[in-house]
Design an enzyme around this catalytic site. Structure first.
Site, PDB file in Angstrom:
ATOM      1  N   SER A  85       0.833  -1.192   0.000  1.00  0.00           N
ATOM      2  CA  SER A  85       0.000   0.000   0.000  1.00  0.00           C
ATOM      3  C   SER A  85       0.879   1.258   0.000  1.00  0.00           C
ATOM      4  O   SER A  85       1.715   1.427  -0.867  1.00  0.00           O
ATOM      5  CB  SER A  85      -0.963  -0.039   1.194  1.00  0.00           C
TER       6      SER A  85
ATOM      7  N   ASP B  56      -5.552  -3.739  -2.527  1.00  0.00           N
ATOM      8  CA  ASP B  56      -4.597  -3.386  -1.479  1.00  0.00           C
ATOM      9  C   ASP B  56      -4.022  -4.622  -0.779  1.00  0.00           C
ATOM     10  O   ASP B  56      -4.753  -5.501  -0.324  1.00  0.00           O
ATOM     11  CB  ASP B  56      -5.290  -2.501  -0.447  1.00  0.00           C
TER      12      ASP B  56
END
Length: 741
Positions: free
Chosen positions: A72, A218
């Site tokens: 991320s 993610d």
């Protein structure tokens, strides 16, 4: 023969050894006795900028990083650092970015086609639905990541030719989650920008990113601090940085939203603990003290850098054991500057789309040509223009090498919820004295109709001013800016009738009209049209003496129109100009009852300095050879159109308006991604309507003004305003959206 073969074999072996020695000399010189150090950077949204503070301290302590894995925001910081960026460059980048704009997929207005600017002006609500086989379709995420993609692409242009992430200045892995299987997926090769963006695509917020045939989101869902991934990169010691949001204490769990956030944090922390359990005694864990700093608070993102640095300083005694002598570390850093980016001009240009013939007609308009220099800003602008056509889910570019030639490849991906699109709008205008206008509207646009890029656009508006408008827009060829546009319009509106300066009646005007226009698009900023029309209508008395007649009428003739729009924002512009002029010639030969001309013209321009904006506008409309056709009267009155008067209070065959508007942005309603800019301002207006041209004079002008407070909301601008007339009358307005005039 044998001697010759031996010589060739000897030369081949010698060259092979020389190449291996040369290749080794290009790698960072390392002390065989020192351990290889890997960095695992965790996700945490805006909290992840704390990684920059950690990197600053690692460089200050002269600690060499031999491999990086990031998840991320950790993949963003880690990937940029692995490409050769310095911590100072990373800090400058995050401080200079307009994060609210970066997370907004609305393309800059200057990059949109003129037709898309028309959509934006009439329908300011950014939410767009798809319509397929009678079923509404939604995007796969609130954000497609268009602007973030171009930002990353520009920052990584110097490593455009690196396909194996082990060949970066620092070997790198980006960790994402396979949304179909739930497995972690560590990307080690391919397009580094795509890999980073996949790693940070929070599900539901960002659309999944397809890499190697996988739909990726993610990586925090399956491994927020990628210890296991960096362990596989042949490192001896791992420095892991965990920036996860802490659990709320019981007293803060007082809402459904807080409980939902707590649930997500628990799920992510479970995977984080599993990863951190893989740390060994020699490994180091850094947890910056970020308190309850919000993961979505990108507005103050630079505030997280200092806590990151402080966390590294707190364990300096352990980190210091990994330090290199100054000369060795200087040599190590020098190897991280080995990629300088493209040095030659573009040899070829290619456009790749997902196969829609109509889309190919649109993207054929890119201006970059062979021989042009590589300019990231210009290439990004080209991609933004393609995206500004608002037919693509994403439009990007990349540099490629083929047989020694350097090329730029633009790639577009059609919206997964298309090719038919529905936009909604609404408008409310209330003066708190019984005069209220309310409209709800929708615009359905069908695209990809044929290979020439035709569109079929239909508007339906219900409320005070109902309207049905459908137009078929057909370019003459794929590359042509010329078009034809047949159109049918049905609409109703209220018009006041006057005798002298006194209103004596209000009529409801209904019309149906068919048009056929021929025109040319003027790049992104305007268009010109010439067309014929034929219609019929009626006027029905709504207020006034019952003895006044109702009547029917026929219309027909030709019209010419020129329109220009360079505003940076359709509703609250800070720069640019809007200009429109239309000449209508009503002729009995086309079926009209009367022989007359009307001319309507408007100009509105805006200038800004700092947070202040000044707008100047002029409107003039006149009827030639006729003064008594109420269906062609021009109305004035309402907010910013003689604000002291009721909406549409005065009307006539001749009208003029001049206004100066000032507003200042004084703040936002909140922080992070969901700011609504707040404005305070006022206006000075002068204008009137006249029943005959001989009545027009400066002495007859009505002077009005307003004071207002406004918010730029997702539904359009919201204003609370007070209007003042020269005779002391005061009107108050609640104004939302884009009211019809």
């Amino acid at each position: 023969m044998n001697i010759t073969f031996s010589r060739v074999l000897l030369v081949t072996i010698s060259l092979s050894i020389a190449m291996q020695v040369s290749a080794r000399s290009d790698q960072p010189e390392t002390n065989d006795d020192r351990p290889r150090i890997g960095l695992a950077l965790g996700g945490g949204g805006a909290r992840g900028a704390a990684h920059i503070g950690v990197l600053k301290e690692l460089e200050r302590l002269r600690i060499p990083i031999d491999a990086i894995a990031g998840t991320s925001m950790g993949a963003v910081v880690g990937g940029l650092y692995a490409s050769g960026k310095t911590p100072d460059e990373l800090q400058q980048l995050i401080e200079s970015l307009d994060w609210a704009d970066a997370f907004d997929d609305q393309s800059e207005r200057e990059h949109r086609s003129f037709r898309r600017k028309q959509d934006d002006a009439a329908f300011p609500i950014p939410l767009e639905f798809g319509l397929r086989e009678g079923t509404l379709q939604l995007p796969r995420g609130l954000i497609q990541g268009q602007k973030l993609s171009l930002i990353l692409r520009e920052q990584l242009l110097h490593v455009y030719d690196v396909r194996n992430f082990d060949d970066l200045p620092t070997p790198f892995r980006a960790v994402a989650s396979d949304i179909e299987t739930g497995d972690a997926y560590a990307m080690s090769r391919g397009d580094i920008e795509l890999a980073i963006r996949a790693s940070m695509s929070a599900p539901g917020i960002f659309s999944p990113v397809v890499v190697d045939g996988r739909a990726l989101v993610d990586g925090g869902l399956v491994g927020n601090v990628p210890v296991s991934v960096v362990r596989e990169m042949d490192v001896d010691i791992i420095i892991a940085v965990d920036v996860e949001f802490p659990l709320y204490p019981p007293e803060d769990l007082q809402s459904a939203l807080a409980i939902t956030e707590q649930m997500l944090t628990i799920l992510i922390r479970k995977e984080t603990r599993r990863e951190l359990a893989g740390l060994r005694d020699d490994d180091i864990l850094i947890r910056p003290d970020l308190g309850e700093y919000g993961s979505t608070n990108f507005q103050d993102i630079a505030q997280t850098i200092a806590p990151g640095a402080a966390a590294a300083i707190a364990i300096e005694d352990r980190l210091g054991k990994l330090s290199l002598p100054e000369d060795e570390y200087r040599a190590f850093l020098a190897t991280r500057r080995s990629h300088s980016g493209p040095t030659k001009n573009i040899d070829f240009v290619r456009v790749i789309d997902d196969g829609h013939a109509a889309d190919r007609a649109l993207v054929s308009r890119v201006r970059t040509k062979p021989g042009d220099a590589v300019d990231a800003s210009r290439l990004g602008g080209e991609a933004e223009y393609l995206f500004g056509l608002e037919r693509f889910e994403q439009a990007s570019y990349r540099l490629i090498q083929e047989e020694g030639d350097l090329g730029v490849e633009f790639e577009t991906r059609s919206k997964s919820w298309g090719p038919n699109f529905l936009k909604l709008g609404m408008s409310i205008e209330d003066d708190f004295e019984g005069s209220t206008a309310f409209n709800v509207a929708g615009r359905l646009t069908r695209t990809a109709i044929n290979s020439r890029g035709a569109e079929w656009r239909t508007d339906l508006r219900l409320g005070t001013d109902p309207k049905l408008d459908t137009e078929f827009y057909q370019p003459l060829s794929r590359r042509s800016r010329f078009f034809i546009a047949p159109q049918i319009v049905l609409e109703q509106s209220n018009i006041n009738a006057f005798s002298g300066d006194s209103s004596f009646a209000r009529y409801r005007i209904g019309e149906i009209e068919a048009d056929l226009d021929f025109g040319r698009e003027l790049w992104r900023w305007g268009e010109i049209r010439l067309g014929a029309f034929r219609g019929t209508g009626n006027a029905r008395l709504k207020v006034g003496d019952p003895q006044l007649p109702n009547f029917d009428f026929d219309t027909g003739g030709v019209r010419a129109q020129f329109a220009l729009d360079t505003f940076d924002d359709a509703q609250l512009p800070k720069s640019g100009t809007q200009f429109n002029v239309e000449w209508l010639m009503s002729r009995p030969g086309f079926g009209a009852d009367s022989n007359f001309d009307t001319v309507e013209s408007t100009i509105d321009t805006a200038w800004s300095w700092k947070k202040n904006t000044l707008r100047f506008g002029l409107e003039y409309a006149t009827t030639i050879q006729s003064d008594n056709l109420i269906q062609d009267f021009f109305p004035l009155g309402g907010f910013l159109r003689l604000s002291g008067l009721e909406r549409g209070e005065i009307s006539g065959p001749h009208a003029g308006l001049a206004r100066i508007i000032y507003y200042r942005q004084v703040g936002e309603t909140g922080g992070g991604l969901f700011d609504f800019p707040l404005y305070l301002g006022g206006s000075v207006e002068a204008g009137n309507v006249w029943q005959t041209r001989s009545d027009i004079s400066l002495d007859s002008m009505l002077f009005n003004g307003s004071l207002f407070a406004g918010l730029d909301t997702y539904l359009g601008p919201l204003f609370l305003a007070a209007g003042f007339s020269e005779n002391g009358d005061t009107s108050f307005y609640l104004f939302l959206g884009t009211p019809q005039r």
